[in-house]
Design a protein around this motif. Structure first.
Motif, short mmCIF file in Angstrom:
data_model
loop_
_atom_site.label_atom_id
_atom_site.label_comp_id
_atom_site.label_asym_id
_atom_site.label_seq_id
_atom_site.Cartn_x
_atom_site.Cartn_y
_atom_site.Cartn_z
N SER A 1 46.44 42.68 47.27
CA SER A 1 46.99 43.52 48.35
C SER A 1 46.75 42.89 49.72
N ILE A 2 45.71 42.09 49.84
CA ILE A 2 45.40 41.44 51.11
C ILE A 2 46.03 40.05 51.19
N LEU A 3 45.92 39.27 50.13
CA LEU A 3 46.29 37.86 50.18
C LEU A 3 47.72 37.56 49.75
N LYS A 4 48.28 38.36 48.86
CA LYS A 4 49.65 38.19 48.38
C LYS A 4 49.90 36.81 47.75
N ASN A 5 48.88 36.23 47.15
CA ASN A 5 49.00 34.90 46.57
C ASN A 5 48.02 34.79 45.41
N GLU A 6 48.54 34.42 44.24
CA GLU A 6 47.71 34.35 43.02
C GLU A 6 46.52 33.39 43.16
N ASP A 7 46.80 32.20 43.68
CA ASP A 7 45.72 31.20 43.80
C ASP A 7 44.64 31.66 44.76
N ASP A 8 45.04 32.24 45.88
CA ASP A 8 44.06 32.75 46.84
C ASP A 8 43.26 33.90 46.25
N CYS A 9 43.93 34.74 45.45
CA CYS A 9 43.22 35.84 44.78
C CYS A 9 42.14 35.29 43.85
N ALA A 10 42.50 34.28 43.08
CA ALA A 10 41.54 33.68 42.16
C ALA A 10 40.35 33.11 42.93
N ASP A 11 40.64 32.45 44.05
CA ASP A 11 39.55 31.89 44.87
C ASP A 11 38.65 32.99 45.42
N ALA A 12 39.26 34.06 45.93
CA ALA A 12 38.48 35.16 46.49
C ALA A 12 37.62 35.84 45.44
N ILE A 13 38.17 36.05 44.27
CA ILE A 13 37.43 36.70 43.19
C ILE A 13 36.28 35.80 42.72
N GLN A 14 36.57 34.52 42.58
CA GLN A 14 35.52 33.58 42.15
C GLN A 14 34.38 33.55 43.17
N ILE B 1 27.91 39.89 33.48
CA ILE B 1 29.25 39.53 33.01
C ILE B 1 30.04 40.79 32.68
N GLU B 2 29.41 41.73 32.03
CA GLU B 2 30.10 42.98 31.69
C GLU B 2 30.50 43.75 32.95
N LEU B 3 29.65 43.77 33.95
CA LEU B 3 29.99 44.42 35.22
C LEU B 3 31.23 43.78 35.85
N MET B 4 31.28 42.46 35.81
CA MET B 4 32.42 41.76 36.40
C MET B 4 33.70 42.05 35.60
N LYS B 5 33.57 42.13 34.28
CA LYS B 5 34.74 42.46 33.45
C LYS B 5 35.24 43.87 33.77
N GLN B 6 34.32 44.80 33.93
CA GLN B 6 34.69 46.18 34.23
C GLN B 6 35.39 46.31 35.58
N ASN B 7 35.07 45.43 36.51
CA ASN B 7 35.62 45.52 37.86
C ASN B 7 36.70 44.48 38.15
N ASN B 8 37.08 43.72 37.14
CA ASN B 8 38.05 42.65 37.33
C ASN B 8 39.40 43.15 37.85
N GLN B 9 39.92 44.20 37.26
CA GLN B 9 41.23 44.71 37.68
C GLN B 9 41.18 45.23 39.12
N MET B 10 40.13 45.94 39.47
CA MET B 10 39.98 46.43 40.84
C MET B 10 39.92 45.26 41.81
N MET B 11 39.18 44.21 41.44
CA MET B 11 39.06 43.06 42.34
C MET B 11 40.42 42.38 42.51
N TYR B 12 41.15 42.23 41.41
CA TYR B 12 42.46 41.57 41.51
C TYR B 12 43.42 42.37 42.38
N LYS B 13 43.51 43.67 42.13
CA LYS B 13 44.43 44.51 42.92
C LYS B 13 44.07 44.49 44.40
#
Length: 108
Positions: free
Chosen positions: A32-45, A16-28
């Motif tokens: 940058s690829i998807l340009k959509n909040e919902d798709d970003c959430a799906d990809a990160i999940q 969980i801590e690893l995911m928290k540390q990398n959350n911002q990198m994953m979102y950015k």
């Protein structure tokens, strides 16, 4: 590196801590690829789940971030592919494209 090893050794808090540390990198990266909040959430999940299930396959701890990012990018492109395939009329568009150009094989 110690946190990564703990996550590999099935320490849920470390993961969980690893995911928290990398959350911002994953979102950015995802945005940058998807340009959509919902798709970003799906990809990160999906990436977090893939990482959790496969972290034991990580060969070198120093490449964790690269490994995580590659999983995320692959998941983003999978979302884009699925969206493209789901577009109505996509099969008609492909057929029209092929019909526009005469073939050189003598069958047209």
């Amino acid at each position: 590196m110690e946190l990564i090893q703990k996550a590999i050794d099935n320490d849920a808090d470390a993961f969980i801590e690893l995911m928290k540390q990398n959350n911002q990198m994953m979102y950015k990266t995802a945005f940058s690829i998807l340009k959509n909040e919902d798709d970003c959430a799906d990809a990160i999940q999906e990436t977090i789940l893939d990482c959790f299930e496969n972290i034991h396959t990580l060969k070198k701890l120093k490449y964790f971030k690269t490994w995580l990012c590659r999983i995320l990018i692959n998941n983003c492109y999978e979302i884009l592919r699925n969206k493209r395939e789901a577009l109505p009329g996509n099969d008609k568009l492909e057929a029209e494209t092929y019909d526009q150009y005469p073939s050189d094989d003598g069958f047209n």
